[in-house]
Design a protein around this motif. Sequence first.
Motif, PDB file in Angstrom:
ATOM      1  N   MET A 278     -33.896   9.547   6.219  1.00 37.38           N
ATOM      2  CA  MET A 278     -34.015   8.738   4.999  1.00 37.38           C
ATOM      3  C   MET A 278     -34.724   7.419   5.316  1.00 37.38           C
ATOM      4  O   MET A 278     -34.288   6.653   6.187  1.00 37.38           O
ATOM      5  CB  MET A 278     -32.603   8.459   4.444  1.00 37.38           C
ATOM      6  N   ILE A 279     -35.848   7.186   4.634  1.00 39.67           N
ATOM      7  CA  ILE A 279     -36.610   5.958   4.846  1.00 39.67           C
ATOM      8  C   ILE A 279     -36.285   4.981   3.734  1.00 39.67           C
ATOM      9  O   ILE A 279     -36.548   5.255   2.561  1.00 39.67           O
ATOM     10  CB  ILE A 279     -38.115   6.275   4.912  1.00 39.67           C
ATOM     11  N   GLN A 280     -35.657   3.857   4.108  1.00 35.87           N
ATOM     12  CA  GLN A 280     -35.182   2.938   3.071  1.00 35.87           C
ATOM     13  C   GLN A 280     -36.133   1.772   2.830  1.00 35.87           C
ATOM     14  O   GLN A 280     -36.192   1.245   1.726  1.00 35.87           O
ATOM     15  CB  GLN A 280     -33.802   2.400   3.467  1.00 35.87           C
ATOM     16  N   LYS A 281     -36.832   1.371   3.890  1.00 35.05           N
ATOM     17  CA  LYS A 281     -37.637   0.158   3.741  1.00 35.05           C
ATOM     18  C   LYS A 281     -39.046   0.372   4.297  1.00 35.05           C
ATOM     19  O   LYS A 281     -39.204   0.803   5.443  1.00 35.05           O
ATOM     20  CB  LYS A 281     -36.967  -0.999   4.474  1.00 35.05           C
ATOM     21  N   VAL A 282     -40.037   0.068   3.477  1.00 39.00           N
ATOM     22  CA  VAL A 282     -41.441   0.144   3.892  1.00 39.00           C
ATOM     23  C   VAL A 282     -42.020  -1.271   3.852  1.00 39.00           C
ATOM     24  O   VAL A 282     -41.914  -1.945   2.817  1.00 39.00           O
ATOM     25  CB  VAL A 282     -42.256   1.075   2.971  1.00 39.00           C
ATOM     26  N   ALA A 283     -42.588  -1.714   4.962  1.00 42.24           N
ATOM     27  CA  ALA A 283     -43.232  -3.039   5.004  1.00 42.24           C
ATOM     28  C   ALA A 283     -44.743  -2.866   4.880  1.00 42.24           C
ATOM     29  O   ALA A 283     -45.344  -2.031   5.581  1.00 42.24           O
ATOM     30  CB  ALA A 283     -42.897  -3.748   6.311  1.00 42.24           C
ATOM     31  N   ILE A 284     -45.344  -3.623   3.968  1.00 38.62           N
ATOM     32  CA  ILE A 284     -46.800  -3.592   3.784  1.00 38.62           C
ATOM     33  C   ILE A 284     -47.330  -4.970   4.154  1.00 38.62           C
ATOM     34  O   ILE A 284     -46.964  -5.974   3.542  1.00 38.62           O
ATOM     35  CB  ILE A 284     -47.156  -3.224   2.338  1.00 38.62           C
ATOM     36  N   VAL A 285     -48.168  -4.984   5.180  1.00 40.58           N
ATOM     37  CA  VAL A 285     -48.584  -6.233   5.813  1.00 40.58           C
ATOM     38  C   VAL A 285     -50.088  -6.417   5.648  1.00 40.58           C
ATOM     39  O   VAL A 285     -50.855  -5.463   5.831  1.00 40.58           O
ATOM     40  CB  VAL A 285     -48.214  -6.216   7.318  1.00 40.58           C
ATOM     41  N   GLY A 286     -50.515  -7.607   5.292  1.00 37.10           N
ATOM     42  CA  GLY A 286     -51.937  -7.962   5.251  1.00 37.10           C
ATOM     43  C   GLY A 286     -52.146  -9.290   5.952  1.00 37.10           C
ATOM     44  O   GLY A 286     -51.192 -10.039   6.176  1.00 37.10           O
ATOM     45  N   GLY A 287     -53.381  -9.586   6.304  1.00 34.13           N
ATOM     46  CA  GLY A 287     -53.690 -10.904   6.856  1.00 34.13           C
ATOM     47  C   GLY A 287     -53.221 -11.082   8.289  1.00 34.13           C
ATOM     48  O   GLY A 287     -53.041 -12.212   8.740  1.00 34.13           O
ATOM     49  N   THR A 288     -53.038  -9.991   9.041  1.00 27.61           N
ATOM     50  CA  THR A 288     -52.756 -10.127  10.473  1.00 27.61           C
ATOM     51  C   THR A 288     -53.960 -10.788  11.151  1.00 27.61           C
ATOM     52  O   THR A 288     -53.809 -11.559  12.096  1.00 27.61           O
ATOM     53  CB  THR A 288     -52.445  -8.740  11.081  1.00 27.61           C
ATOM     54  N   HIS A 289     -55.139 -10.487  10.615  1.00 26.26           N
ATOM     55  CA  HIS A 289     -56.358 -11.227  10.977  1.00 26.26           C
ATOM     56  C   HIS A 289     -56.851 -11.946   9.721  1.00 26.26           C
ATOM     57  O   HIS A 289     -57.104 -11.312   8.692  1.00 26.26           O
ATOM     58  CB  HIS A 289     -57.422 -10.269  11.525  1.00 26.26           C
ATOM     59  N   GLY A 290     -56.993 -13.256   9.819  1.00 22.75           N
ATOM     60  CA  GLY A 290     -57.217 -14.073   8.627  1.00 22.75           C
ATOM     61  C   GLY A 290     -58.574 -13.892   7.977  1.00 22.75           C
ATOM     62  O   GLY A 290     -58.779 -14.327   6.840  1.00 22.75           O
ATOM     63  N   ASN A 291     -59.525 -13.249   8.663  1.00 26.65           N
ATOM     64  CA  ASN A 291     -60.853 -13.040   8.065  1.00 26.65           C
ATOM     65  C   ASN A 291     -61.042 -11.601   7.577  1.00 26.65           C
ATOM     66  O   ASN A 291     -62.159 -11.209   7.259  1.00 26.65           O
ATOM     67  CB  ASN A 291     -61.955 -13.446   9.051  1.00 26.65           C
ATOM     68  N   GLU A 292     -59.956 -10.846   7.502  1.00 23.23           N
ATOM     69  CA  GLU A 292     -60.022  -9.473   6.997  1.00 23.23           C
ATOM     70  C   GLU A 292     -59.370  -9.485   5.615  1.00 23.23           C
ATOM     71  O   GLU A 292     -58.155  -9.315   5.455  1.00 23.23           O
ATOM     72  CB  GLU A 292     -59.345  -8.514   7.989  1.00 23.23           C
ATOM     73  N   LEU A 293     -60.187  -9.738   4.595  1.00 25.65           N
ATOM     74  CA  LEU A 293     -59.668 -10.134   3.286  1.00 25.65           C
ATOM     75  C   LEU A 293     -59.026  -9.011   2.498  1.00 25.65           C
ATOM     76  O   LEU A 293     -58.203  -9.264   1.612  1.00 25.65           O
ATOM     77  CB  LEU A 293     -60.796 -10.750   2.441  1.00 25.65           C
ATOM     78  N   LEU A 294     -59.412  -7.770   2.763  1.00 29.57           N
ATOM     79  CA  LEU A 294     -58.921  -6.667   1.935  1.00 29.57           C
ATOM     80  C   LEU A 294     -57.383  -6.623   1.919  1.00 29.57           C
ATOM     81  O   LEU A 294     -56.768  -6.576   0.843  1.00 29.57           O
ATOM     82  CB  LEU A 294     -59.515  -5.348   2.454  1.00 29.57           C
ATOM     83  N   GLY A 295     -56.751  -6.674   3.086  1.00 29.50           N
ATOM     84  CA  GLY A 295     -55.292  -6.630   3.151  1.00 29.50           C
ATOM     85  C   GLY A 295     -54.659  -7.866   2.539  1.00 29.50           C
ATOM     86  O   GLY A 295     -53.611  -7.784   1.887  1.00 29.50           O
ATOM     87  N   VAL A 296     -55.304  -9.017   2.737  1.00 30.87           N
ATOM     88  CA  VAL A 296     -54.767 -10.262   2.182  1.00 30.87           C
ATOM     89  C   VAL A 296     -54.667 -10.156   0.657  1.00 30.87           C
ATOM     90  O   VAL A 296     -53.618 -10.439   0.066  1.00 30.87           O
ATOM     91  CB  VAL A 296     -55.677 -11.459   2.549  1.00 30.87           C
ATOM     92  N   TYR A 297     -55.755  -9.701   0.021  1.00 35.44           N
ATOM     93  CA  TYR A 297     -55.755  -9.695  -1.452  1.00 35.44           C
ATOM     94  C   TYR A 297     -54.994  -8.505  -2.021  1.00 35.44           C
ATOM     95  O   TYR A 297     -54.454  -8.606  -3.135  1.00 35.44           O
ATOM     96  CB  TYR A 297     -57.185  -9.816  -1.982  1.00 35.44           C
ATOM     97  N   LEU A 298     -54.891  -7.402  -1.291  1.00 32.89           N
ATOM     98  CA  LEU A 298     -54.013  -6.317  -1.751  1.00 32.89           C
ATOM     99  C   LEU A 298     -52.558  -6.786  -1.720  1.00 32.89           C
ATOM    100  O   LEU A 298     -51.812  -6.587  -2.686  1.00 32.89           O
ATOM    101  CB  LEU A 298     -54.184  -5.076  -0.866  1.00 32.89           C
ATOM    102  N   VAL A 299     -52.138  -7.417  -0.636  1.00 33.61           N
ATOM    103  CA  VAL A 299     -50.745  -7.888  -0.546  1.00 33.61           C
ATOM    104  C   VAL A 299     -50.472  -8.948  -1.607  1.00 33.61           C
ATOM    105  O   VAL A 299     -49.431  -8.922  -2.275  1.00 33.61           O
ATOM    106  CB  VAL A 299     -50.444  -8.391   0.885  1.00 33.61           C
ATOM    107  N   LYS A 300     -51.426  -9.863  -1.819  1.00 37.94           N
ATOM    108  CA  LYS A 300     -51.229 -10.872  -2.877  1.00 37.94           C
ATOM    109  C   LYS A 300     -51.078 -10.204  -4.240  1.00 37.94           C
ATOM    110  O   LYS A 300     -50.276 -10.642  -5.073  1.00 37.94           O
ATOM    111  CB  LYS A 300     -52.419 -11.847  -2.915  1.00 37.94           C
ATOM    112  N   LYS A 301     -51.869  -9.161  -4.481  1.00 44.71           N
ATOM    113  CA  LYS A 301     -51.748  -8.442  -5.755  1.00 44.71           C
ATOM    114  C   LYS A 301     -50.348  -7.847  -5.898  1.00 44.71           C
ATOM    115  O   LYS A 301     -49.714  -7.976  -6.945  1.00 44.71           O
ATOM    116  CB  LYS A 301     -52.809  -7.335  -5.838  1.00 44.71           C
ATOM    117  N   TRP A 302     -49.852  -7.218  -4.846  1.00 45.68           N
ATOM    118  CA  TRP A 302     -48.534  -6.586  -4.921  1.00 45.68           C
ATOM    119  C   TRP A 302     -47.408  -7.633  -5.003  1.00 45.68           C
ATOM    120  O   TRP A 302     -46.365  -7.370  -5.560  1.00 45.68           O
ATOM    121  CB  TRP A 302     -48.338  -5.648  -3.726  1.00 45.68           C
TER     122      TRP A 302
END
Lengths: 294, 294
Positions: free
Chosen positions: B1-25
């Motif tokens: 049973m998987i209870q918690k999923v972590a979605i991480v963006g911005g591990t690298h500050g110049n890789e914008l796709l994850g940053v703005y997807l996480v901000k959207k969510w």
Amino acid sequence: MIQKVAIVGGTHGNELLGVYLVKKWQEFPELLQRDSLKCVTLISNPAAVAIKQRYVDRDLNRCFAANDLADEDLNSYEDRRAKEIAIRLGPKDHPLADVILDLHTTTSNMGISLLPSSKHPFNLRLAAYLHSLYPDIRICFGLQHGQDAPMLRSLSPLGYTIEVGPIAQGVLNADLFQRTEQLVHEILNYVDAMNQGNLPPVPSMVTVYQAIANVDYPRNSSGELQGMVHPQLQFKDYEPLPPGQPMFLSFTGEEIFYSGETLVYPVFINEAAYYEKQIAIVLTEKQRVDLGKG
Amino acid sequence: MIQKVAIVGGTHGNELLGVYLVKKWQEFPELLQRDSLKCVTLISNPAAVAIKQRYVDRDLNRCFAANDLADEDLNSYEDRRAKEIAIRLGPKDHPLADVILDLHTTTSNMGISLLPSSKHPFNLRLAAYLHSLYPDIRICFGLQHGQDAPMLRSLSPLGYTIEVGPIAQGVLNADLFQRTEQLVHEILNYVDAMNQGNLPPVPSMVTVYQAIANVDYPRNSSGELQGMVHPQLQFKDYEPLPPGQPMFLSFTGEEIFYSGETLVYPVFINEAAYYEKQIAIVLTEKQRVDLGKG
């Protein structure tokens, strides 16, 4: 008579193509030798190149306005560097470098684009000649051109910023490296032939793209990005954009359309370095210019 | 049973796709709601995002080795940040986040690539399922995988680094933004269905690419670059490279060939951030993996 041509790379430290072309020519200066002229090479922002960033304190390629060059109180790293370069290649009213070629890259799909320092007939004729050799190169006048502009190229009325893309910041692209190298050699050959009275035939008409406006990304009232360049527009630099076509896609999926009334030709689409300048797209008009007789 | 999923963006500050997807969510958390699980979202390197650089002091995505997390003397910005994230999502032997998805971009032409945190059957089956939905996604095991690795994903055995490219540093790409968003939604749907005993059919075999070696750029004895990725190899990630084919082109025009004895499949070709890591290309072997019965 053109006696001195300056070839500049590394005005932005993360645009590697110009840096490594200039380093190559510094190692093999004989490649630039032509009978009737002298070439000087310059890495213009060595501190930014060392840290592989666009700049240290501020954009060097906006530090060459005459007022700023004269302002002793401006002493950021790039302001000081601009003054040193102006002494070496300028001054604007009587430059030591007759022609300046400043090598840049862009993340936009602009191929090889010549941004002339002015509308001087030399720049237009040479650009038309180069276009006859390489039909995929483009000639683009920025919103700021002429010697009032704050770009390095403005130190002389003759020459170009040469923009090459698409290339990500911090990488080299071998194909575009070789094509840019070849282009610079053809420029030197043309100037040398001109100096010797052997000007090659030049087309009598040339197509240029004249910037007319900048368009920013969709943002909220705090300035935070709310969308991206539309997938239909991404990488479509120099292609016609009619009124009503999509320009942006918001993060939540809404399309935002081009609301102007005239056909335009976008350039610098999604250029990484222009996010901070609030420029998503530069709109241009396509023009045919009559060069008259050479 | 998987209870918690972590979605991480911005591990690298110049890789914008994850940053703005996480901000959207973070703005619309209802998009991540599923009946049987909880999602947490995280901008992992906010200081690097603020300056739009990969990192402040050192690469955050190399700070998660168990020894480094335990070393109180390591206190660069990213080392401190890694310890905070490990408290929030880890520890490695019993993570609070059952599944971690860490969103990255690359300047290489890797499309959407899943780099699993381990060879756990969950990761392989989910990857095979996603590949059945989106045949162009790829599954790639790095040289360092498993929980000994120093990447953020190693905090849990379940999950992936998701690499998306080609995207220049510092830009957003709308098409890849939407495709990555859709992929994350399909991952959540799969986990939710699995939790509820409704696992969708999964292929019994899957193709993976296993990294076997890194190759550096040609350099001189001072470490200075002497060449570039060969034009024939640029953007050819995941395509077969047989022995004897060109890999690099020196600045003076000499070709340098792949001297190995086996067919390989290069990835991370000309990734901007890997110049400083002395990695021009990561060589992989293509493998077929039998998943057995679900």
